[in-house]
Design a protein around this motif. Structure first.
Motif, short mmCIF file in Angstrom:
data_model
loop_
_atom_site.label_atom_id
_atom_site.label_comp_id
_atom_site.label_asym_id
_atom_site.label_seq_id
_atom_site.Cartn_x
_atom_site.Cartn_y
_atom_site.Cartn_z
N SER A 56 0.85 -1.20 0.00
CA SER A 56 0.00 0.00 0.00
C SER A 56 0.89 1.24 0.00
CB SER A 56 -0.89 0.03 1.25
OG SER A 56 -0.07 0.05 2.40
N CYS A 57 0.25 2.37 -0.24
CA CYS A 57 0.97 3.65 -0.09
C CYS A 57 1.25 3.88 1.40
CB CYS A 57 0.09 4.76 -0.66
SG CYS A 57 0.81 6.39 -0.54
N THR A 58 0.33 3.43 2.22
CA THR A 58 0.53 3.52 3.68
C THR A 58 1.85 2.87 4.05
OG1 THR A 58 -1.87 3.43 3.99
CG2 THR A 58 -0.51 2.88 5.90
N THR A 82 -5.50 15.80 4.47
CA THR A 82 -4.91 14.63 3.80
C THR A 82 -5.49 13.37 4.42
OG1 THR A 82 -2.86 13.50 3.14
CG2 THR A 82 -2.87 14.52 5.33
N PHE A 83 -5.10 12.23 3.85
CA PHE A 83 -5.53 10.93 4.37
C PHE A 83 -4.73 10.62 5.64
CE2 PHE A 83 -5.66 6.19 3.96
CZ PHE A 83 -7.04 6.06 3.94
N SER A 85 -3.07 8.16 6.63
CA SER A 85 -1.79 7.45 6.51
C SER A 85 -0.60 8.41 6.40
CB SER A 85 -1.79 6.54 5.28
OG SER A 85 -2.79 5.58 5.41
N VAL A 128 1.74 16.55 -0.08
CA VAL A 128 0.72 15.71 -0.71
C VAL A 128 0.29 16.40 -2.00
CG1 VAL A 128 -1.57 14.66 -0.46
CG2 VAL A 128 -0.11 14.93 1.56
N ASP A 154 4.01 12.52 -0.78
CA ASP A 154 2.90 11.58 -0.75
C ASP A 154 2.24 11.74 -2.12
OD1 ASP A 154 0.47 10.34 -0.61
OD2 ASP A 154 0.13 10.80 1.51
N ALA A 156 0.33 9.54 -3.58
CA ALA A 156 -0.70 8.50 -3.65
C ALA A 156 -1.57 8.67 -4.90
CB ALA A 156 -1.57 8.53 -2.40
N GLN A 157 -1.89 9.95 -5.22
CA GLN A 157 -2.84 10.20 -6.32
C GLN A 157 -2.13 10.73 -7.56
OE1 GLN A 157 -5.40 13.09 -4.48
NE2 GLN A 157 -6.08 11.71 -2.89
N SER A 178 0.17 5.14 -4.51
CA SER A 178 -0.87 4.17 -4.16
C SER A 178 -1.41 3.50 -5.41
CB SER A 178 -2.03 4.86 -3.44
OG SER A 178 -3.08 3.93 -3.22
N HIS A 180 -4.23 1.57 -4.87
CA HIS A 180 -5.54 1.18 -4.33
C HIS A 180 -6.56 1.24 -5.45
CE1 HIS A 180 -9.37 2.05 -2.17
NE2 HIS A 180 -8.88 1.14 -1.34
N LYS A 183 -7.46 4.31 -7.53
CA LYS A 183 -6.44 5.10 -8.23
C LYS A 183 -6.46 4.81 -9.74
CE LYS A 183 -5.14 6.80 -4.31
NZ LYS A 183 -6.10 6.20 -3.39
N GLU A 189 -5.26 -3.41 -3.57
CA GLU A 189 -4.45 -2.70 -2.57
C GLU A 189 -3.01 -2.80 -3.05
OE1 GLU A 189 -5.50 -1.26 0.27
OE2 GLU A 189 -7.48 -2.15 0.62
N GLY A 190 -2.32 -1.69 -3.10
CA GLY A 190 -0.92 -1.75 -3.53
C GLY A 190 -0.28 -0.38 -3.43
N TYR A 322 -11.67 13.39 3.53
CA TYR A 322 -10.67 14.07 4.36
C TYR A 322 -11.34 15.06 5.32
CZ TYR A 322 -7.06 12.63 0.95
OH TYR A 322 -6.23 11.95 0.11
C1 LIG Z 1 -2.98 11.33 0.05
C2 LIG Z 1 -3.03 9.87 0.39
N1 LIG Z 1 -1.99 9.30 1.03
C3 LIG Z 1 -1.99 7.99 1.34
C4 LIG Z 1 -3.06 7.18 1.02
C5 LIG Z 1 -3.02 5.73 1.40
O1 LIG Z 1 -2.99 4.91 0.27
P1 LIG Z 1 -3.16 3.33 0.43
O2 LIG Z 1 -4.63 3.06 0.50
O3 LIG Z 1 -2.55 2.76 -0.83
O4 LIG Z 1 -2.44 2.91 1.64
C6 LIG Z 1 -4.17 7.72 0.37
C7 LIG Z 1 -5.32 6.87 0.04
O5 LIG Z 1 -6.13 7.16 -0.78
C8 LIG Z 1 -4.17 9.10 0.04
O6 LIG Z 1 -5.21 9.69 -0.56
#
Ligand SMILES: Cc1ncc(COP(=O)(O)O)c(C=O)c1O
Length: 379
Positions: A56-58, A82-83, A85, A128, A154, A156-157, A178, A180, A183, A189-190, A322
């Motif tokens: 995951s991005c997490t 932000t998310f 994570s 982000v 970050d 992710a997007q 990410s 996920h 995306k 999940e990845g 968010y």
């Molecule tokens: C800005 C941001 N960071 C991190 C994440 C976490 O991504 P993941 O679900 O791949 O862990 C997300 C999830 O959408 C996100 O929007």
């Protein structure tokens, strides 16, 4: 009545073939043939120094926090909008997160405020790129240089997006993507950690492999593998990488279509912005648009709730996301009373419209007609 979900994961059709191929290769744990194919794809085409797929991005963000050696007492600056994570990864290592407000132009961090938050304890700035739209990275780079800070993207997007012609994900010391299912390209999940700073490459592989030097062992560089550092189980099965590879092959056509969908919304809803019912996304001149999502900014939270409910009554799923992290149950006491009004503004007024590769023009026209209908009932 047609029913339009918020998201439908894209499928190229080759995912199951490649998964079968991965299974038949006899190595379906991590770091197999497809993992390497995906990593090479980004290293070769994107100019990323080193890539490691993660679950995951997490996970990629957590690896980044370990890599820059976050310790209790360190401070890390990031947007509140932000998310979870983005923040969790650093709090898990003992950092204090210093939340920064968003910009007036878009939900990204307001880079002009970052310097006011830097102290002798600051170790990193986490950027982000919201909706795949770049932050002003030159300003961030100057601050990082001046105060000797790490920059983590970050992303992710932010697949296939740019800052002044440079790939997002290549601008920080480290970056996290990410994959996920929401995306542009996905494997359920990845994620992926990008290591642009040479000094982190060796250790990143170790952290990725549960704190062992197994990667070096398989390359024949050491005679046995053992526990050499912190680590965890960050690498995905090769079956997931096989799924992802089938998507990567179609990245261009996915991106072309997603940008068309984005432009259709932008052009179709312009009249509502002109009347003052809503605001459309703004993309600064230094940033590109990767067609990750389409959001609108409502005038009030009441408008937003009303519109989401109205669309739902028509079987169209729109969502918001968010909630300002500085006001979260978990972190509000640590954050204190410092106000972040724009973060709150986006939390209360931003909503995302259905957005996925298969969304067709007729469906999009229908969604936009419903939005016009909703606003026509308002005074
Ligand atoms: C800005 C941001 N960071 C991190 C994440 C976490 O991504 P993941 O679900 O791949 O862990 C997300 C999830 O959408 C996100 O929007």
């Amino acid at each position: 009545m047609i029913s339009i979900p918020f998201n439908k994961p894209y499928l190229s059709g080759k995912e199951s073939d490649y998964i079968v191929e991965a299974v038949h290769s006899g190595k379906i744990s991590g770091n197999g043939i497809f993992t390497r194919k995906c990593q090479f794809f980004f290293e070769d085409n994107y100019g990323f120094r080193k890539c490691l797929l993660t679950t995951s991005c997490t996970d990629a963000l957590e690896m980044a926090a370990i890599l820059i050696d976050i310790k209790p007492g360190d401070e890390v600056i990031m947007p509140s909008y932000t998310f979870v994570s983005t923040a969790n990864a650093f709090v898990l290592r003992g950092a204090k997160v210093i939340f920064c407000d968003s910009s007036q132009i878009n939900p990204n961090i307001d880079v002009s405020l970052i310097e006011t938050l830097i102290t002798s304890k600051t170790k990193a700035i986490v950027i982000v790129h919201y909706a795949g739209v770049s932050c002003d990275m030159d300003i961030v780079a100057v601050l990082a240089e001046k105060f000797n800070l790490f920059v983590i993207e970050d992303a992710a997007q932010a697949i296939d997006s740019y800052y002044k012609g440079r790939r997002l994900g290549s601008l920080g010391h480290l970056a996290a993507f990410s994959f996920h299912e929401t995306k542009n390209i996905q494997c359920g999940e990845g994620g992926m950690l990008v290591i642009n700073d040479e000094q982190f490459i060796k250790r990143a592989e170790i952290i990725w492999e549960k704190g062992t030097n197994r990667s070096a062992f398989f390359r024949g560089e050491v005679g046995k593998y053992s526990w050499v550092d912190l680590g965890s189980s960050f690498l995905p099965s090769d079956m997931l990488a096989a799924f992802l590879y089938a998507q990567l092959e179609n990245l261009e056509i996915i991106q072309k279509r997603r940008k068309e969908i984005w432009n259709t919304y932008q052009e179709g809803l312009l009249a509502l912005e002109e009347i003052g019912y809503l605001q459309l996304p703004k993309i600064p001149g230094f940033a590109s648009n990767n067609g990750h999502m389409f959001y609108i900014l409502c005038r009030t939270q009441v408008d937003r709730t009303g519109l989401i409910d109205y669309l739902k009554s028509k079987n169209v799923m729109a969502v918001f996301h968010y909630l300002s992290l500085h006001k979260s149950y978990f972190y509000r006491e640590v954050h204190g009373v410092r106000a972040l009004p724009l973060s709150d503004f986006y939390s209360e007024n931003l909503m995302r419209l259905p957005f996925y590769y298969e969304l067709n023009t007729e469906e999009q026209e229908q969604i936009m007609q419903y939005i016009f209908d909703f606003f026509s009932t308002l005074v």
